[in-house]
Design an enzyme around this catalytic site. Sequence first.
Site, mmCIF file in Angstrom:
data_model
loop_
_atom_site.group_PDB
_atom_site.id
_atom_site.type_symbol
_atom_site.label_atom_id
_atom_site.label_comp_id
_atom_site.label_asym_id
_atom_site.label_seq_id
_atom_site.Cartn_x
_atom_site.Cartn_y
_atom_site.Cartn_z
ATOM 1 N N ALA A 278 0.849 -1.874 0.127
ATOM 2 C CA ALA A 278 0.096 -0.407 0.038
ATOM 3 C C ALA A 278 0.819 1.163 -0.273
ATOM 4 O O ALA A 278 1.331 1.344 1.334
ATOM 5 C CB ALA A 278 -0.885 -0.259 1.062
ATOM 6 N N ASP A 299 -2.207 1.631 -14.470
ATOM 7 C CA ASP A 299 -3.073 1.722 -15.441
ATOM 8 C C ASP A 299 -4.081 2.706 -14.029
ATOM 9 O O ASP A 299 -4.543 2.320 -13.086
ATOM 10 C CB ASP A 299 -4.258 0.362 -14.942
ATOM 11 C CG ASP A 299 -5.538 0.991 -15.251
ATOM 12 O OD1 ASP A 299 -5.899 1.348 -15.860
ATOM 13 O OD2 ASP A 299 -6.341 -0.292 -14.590
ATOM 14 N N CYS A 339 -7.614 6.119 -18.792
ATOM 15 C CA CYS A 339 -9.156 6.124 -18.540
ATOM 16 C C CYS A 339 -9.582 7.719 -18.429
ATOM 17 O O CYS A 339 -10.909 8.151 -18.360
ATOM 18 C CB CYS A 339 -9.696 5.197 -17.338
ATOM 19 S SG CYS A 339 -9.423 5.620 -16.016
HETATM 20 N N1 SAH Z 1 -6.347 -1.505 -12.788
HETATM 21 C C1 SAH Z 1 -7.187 -1.316 -11.823
HETATM 22 C C2 SAH Z 1 -7.870 -0.378 -11.891
HETATM 23 C C3 SAH Z 1 -7.198 0.661 -11.027
HETATM 24 S S1 SAH Z 1 -8.199 1.932 -10.371
HETATM 25 C C4 SAH Z 1 -7.636 -2.947 -12.890
HETATM 26 O O1 SAH Z 1 -7.595 -3.387 -13.807
HETATM 27 O O2 SAH Z 1 -9.280 -2.541 -11.711
HETATM 28 C C5 SAH Z 1 -7.159 3.221 -10.092
HETATM 29 C C6 SAH Z 1 -6.966 3.180 -8.688
HETATM 30 O O3 SAH Z 1 -5.234 3.726 -8.451
HETATM 31 C C7 SAH Z 1 -7.289 3.327 -7.710
HETATM 32 O O4 SAH Z 1 -7.411 1.475 -7.297
HETATM 33 C C8 SAH Z 1 -6.700 4.005 -5.929
HETATM 34 O O5 SAH Z 1 -6.629 3.096 -5.235
HETATM 35 C C9 SAH Z 1 -5.363 3.914 -7.156
HETATM 36 N N2 SAH Z 1 -4.169 5.369 -6.604
HETATM 37 C C10 SAH Z 1 -5.175 6.973 -6.771
HETATM 38 N N3 SAH Z 1 -3.937 7.661 -7.011
HETATM 39 C C11 SAH Z 1 -2.781 6.444 -6.617
HETATM 40 C C12 SAH Z 1 -1.259 6.531 -6.023
HETATM 41 N N4 SAH Z 1 -1.204 8.171 -5.997
HETATM 42 N N5 SAH Z 1 -0.258 5.759 -5.829
HETATM 43 C C13 SAH Z 1 -0.921 4.285 -6.062
HETATM 44 N N6 SAH Z 1 -2.733 3.795 -6.142
HETATM 45 C C14 SAH Z 1 -3.032 4.796 -6.154
#
Ligand code: SAH
Length: 395
Positions: A278, A299, A339
């Site tokens: 995390a 992503d 996206c």
């Molecule tokens: N790849 C995933 C969807 C990603 S959604 C799939 O296939 O289901 C985007 C994610 O980025 C979210 O879970 C969010 O918690 C996370 N996120 C947002 N900002 C972030 C950051 N600065 N560093 C790491 N994760 C982040």
Amino acid sequence: MTGYKTIRLRRGKEESLLRFHPWVFSGAIDHADTDIEEGDTVRVVDSEGRLLGVGHYQIGSIAVRMLDNADTEIDEAFFARRLSEAWRLRTALGIKSSHTDAFRLVHGEGDFLPGLVVDIYGPTAVVQAHSPAMHFARNIIASALVNLPGAGIENVYYKSETTLPYKASLDPQNDYIVGSFAGDIATENGLKFHVDWLKGQKTGFFVDQRDNRALLERYSHGRRVLNMFCYTGGFSVYAMRGGAEKVTSVDSSAKAIALTRANVELNFPGDTRHDAAAEDAFRFLADMETGAYDLVVLDPPAFAKHRSAIRNALRGYQRLNARAIEKMAPGSFLFTFSCSQAITKEQFRLAVFSAAAQTGRKVRILHQLTQPADHPVNIYHPEGEYLKGLILYIE
Ligand code: SAH
């Protein structure tokens, strides 16, 4: 005649509707009946009073989302017809099978139902309204869903607390409209996923990456995979099945990491190839050893939610991709996505190009990816194409 109230357009402003674009912008309106309220179904006419069709009215820059180009009653029978067209397409695509029961049934304008999203997880439909009028129609939509022949929908969960315009003060409650909780495990290409539609993002799972995850599986064999922004761990689980040597999942949300761990455990109990952190993406990439991974997925969430944020978002994509590319092992693959609906394919590609140039590495484009067929794009509404991806080969 339906008896809906009328909105008359300024001269010439009917042209985009005649080309089947489904939006009326507020600036195109010449006159609206005085007692029209947000969330009403309205008739739209041209400056001469000729009928253009019916749509949902709301306050904002997009004033009407068109539903039909005739004077059609927007009742349960209308939703039943549109839903059965949507289901017929999914049936033709062969999406629902013994291997897959998670898919999108309604993709807004792409299914001629602007403002409505419906994702299916086994017997449960998760409904999101993006417009006040779809919120008001939620009960007849739910009823049409459970009565949709062959679709097997038994439960309808309504989840619009975060998707409706907050100024509309609709106070939507997330809850079951029909049925109740009936298990949270969905199947995608034979892999199992816990889907948390109660507390998760969007409808609980990103069904739009299905095809791209399957492609990643093919490239995973023997690779050290980093799944950045993993959310529920979709790409991670596919990489494991593809024979990855190790998989690291990263997300800043501790809840997402817990979900990812649970999903890996569900499919590969006790498998020690996976670990998860995390952590913030930029922090992780800064601390990462050079050459530690030879397949990386980026992503991120939409960096640009609105047009005003495009410039900063492009800088964000450039920075993120540069940080990854500079540290990837020679001969590795990068799966990189955007996206953000507000960002075009060309803009995203330019941002990734700039990132590559900044690192000075030799980079080639192997695949250009987009959303899957259950997220169709109405050809008259190109704005519906939102997911962009590139698979790059980094020498
Ligand atoms: N790849 C995933 C969807 C990603 S959604 C799939 O296939 O289901 C985007 C994610 O980025 C979210 O879970 C969010 O918690 C996370 N996120 C947002 N900002 C972030 C950051 N600065 N560093 C790491 N994760 C982040």
